[in-house]
Design a protein around this motif. Structure first.
Motif, short mmCIF file in Angstrom:
data_model
loop_
_atom_site.label_atom_id
_atom_site.label_comp_id
_atom_site.label_asym_id
_atom_site.label_seq_id
_atom_site.Cartn_x
_atom_site.Cartn_y
_atom_site.Cartn_z
N ARG A 40 0.92 -1.59 0.07
CA ARG A 40 0.03 0.26 0.19
C ARG A 40 1.06 1.58 0.06
O ARG A 40 0.11 2.39 -0.30
CB ARG A 40 -0.71 -0.30 1.52
CG ARG A 40 -2.22 -0.87 0.74
CD ARG A 40 -3.06 -1.21 2.04
NE ARG A 40 -4.10 -1.57 2.42
CZ ARG A 40 -4.58 -2.19 3.55
NH1 ARG A 40 -3.43 -2.14 4.31
NH2 ARG A 40 -5.26 -3.65 3.36
N ARG A 44 0.85 3.90 -2.92
CA ARG A 44 0.32 5.64 -2.63
C ARG A 44 1.83 6.06 -2.93
O ARG A 44 1.96 7.43 -3.88
CB ARG A 44 0.47 5.64 -1.46
CG ARG A 44 -0.52 5.92 -0.41
CD ARG A 44 -1.18 5.72 1.10
NE ARG A 44 0.15 5.13 2.41
CZ ARG A 44 -0.14 4.53 2.67
NH1 ARG A 44 -1.31 3.46 1.84
NH2 ARG A 44 0.76 3.73 2.97
N THR A 45 3.66 5.61 -2.94
CA THR A 45 4.01 6.70 -3.23
C THR A 45 4.32 6.73 -4.63
O THR A 45 4.52 7.97 -5.79
CB THR A 45 5.40 6.01 -2.60
OG1 THR A 45 5.28 5.88 -1.85
CG2 THR A 45 6.76 7.07 -3.30
N PHE A 49 -0.30 9.05 -3.72
CA PHE A 49 -0.98 9.14 -2.90
C PHE A 49 -0.85 9.88 -1.58
O PHE A 49 0.58 9.73 -1.06
CB PHE A 49 -2.24 8.19 -3.19
CG PHE A 49 -2.98 8.40 -3.82
CD1 PHE A 49 -4.21 9.07 -3.67
CD2 PHE A 49 -3.05 8.17 -5.18
CE1 PHE A 49 -5.36 9.50 -5.65
CE2 PHE A 49 -3.37 8.16 -6.54
CZ PHE A 49 -5.02 8.97 -6.52
N ARG A 50 -1.99 9.63 -0.53
CA ARG A 50 -1.03 9.74 1.01
C ARG A 50 -2.16 8.93 1.68
O ARG A 50 -3.73 9.48 1.25
CB ARG A 50 -0.62 10.85 1.43
CG ARG A 50 -1.60 11.69 1.73
CD ARG A 50 -1.57 13.09 2.72
NE ARG A 50 -2.74 14.09 2.72
CZ ARG A 50 -3.56 14.35 2.79
NH1 ARG A 50 -3.70 13.08 3.59
NH2 ARG A 50 -4.06 15.20 2.36
N GLU A 51 -1.76 8.54 2.80
CA GLU A 51 -3.17 8.02 3.75
C GLU A 51 -3.69 8.78 4.42
O GLU A 51 -3.85 10.22 4.59
CB GLU A 51 -2.38 7.42 4.82
CG GLU A 51 -1.85 5.83 4.17
CD GLU A 51 -1.53 5.33 6.37
OE1 GLU A 51 -2.45 4.82 6.87
OE2 GLU A 51 -0.48 5.41 6.65
N SER A 52 -5.40 8.21 4.34
CA SER A 52 -6.68 9.93 4.66
C SER A 52 -6.78 10.27 6.61
O SER A 52 -5.74 9.19 6.61
CB SER A 52 -7.95 9.78 4.54
OG SER A 52 -7.96 8.13 5.32
N ASP A 56 -9.25 14.83 6.20
CA ASP A 56 -9.66 14.90 5.75
C ASP A 56 -11.35 13.93 5.90
O ASP A 56 -12.21 14.51 5.36
CB ASP A 56 -9.44 13.15 5.01
CG ASP A 56 -7.87 13.52 4.38
OD1 ASP A 56 -7.84 15.24 4.36
OD2 ASP A 56 -6.30 13.07 4.72
#
Length: 63
Positions: A40, A44-45, A49-52, A56
Motif C-alpha cells: 500500500r 501511494r508513493t 497519494f497519502r493515507e487519509s 480529510d
C-alpha cells in the motif's frame, strides 16, 4: 482496498494492470500479512497519494 472482495471486478482489473500483476492473483493475495502494508505504501508513493487523515474525513462530511 482492504479485502479481496472490495471493489468491482473492473476496479480490481484496473489496479492489477497499474501494478503489473495478473488480476487473477487478487483472490490469493495475503491481505493479513506485513506485505500488504508495504505494498500500500509503495502504491501511494508511486501514484502520489497519502493515507487519509482525520481532517480529510471531516472535510468530506461537511462537503
Amino acid at each position: 482496498m482492504r479485502t479481496p472482495a472490495a471493489g468491482t471486478k473492473s476496479c480490481r482489473a484496473y489496479v492489477a494492470q497499474r501494478v503489473k500483476v495478473p488480476a487473477e492473483d487478487w483472490a490469493s493475495y495475503d491481505w493479513q500479512g506485513r506485505a500488504v502494508t508495504r505494498h500500500r505504501a509503495e502504491i501511494r508513493t508511486a501514484f502520489g497519494f497519502r493515507e487519509s487523515a482525520e481532517e480529510d474525513q471531516e472535510s468530506w462530511r461537511s462537503g
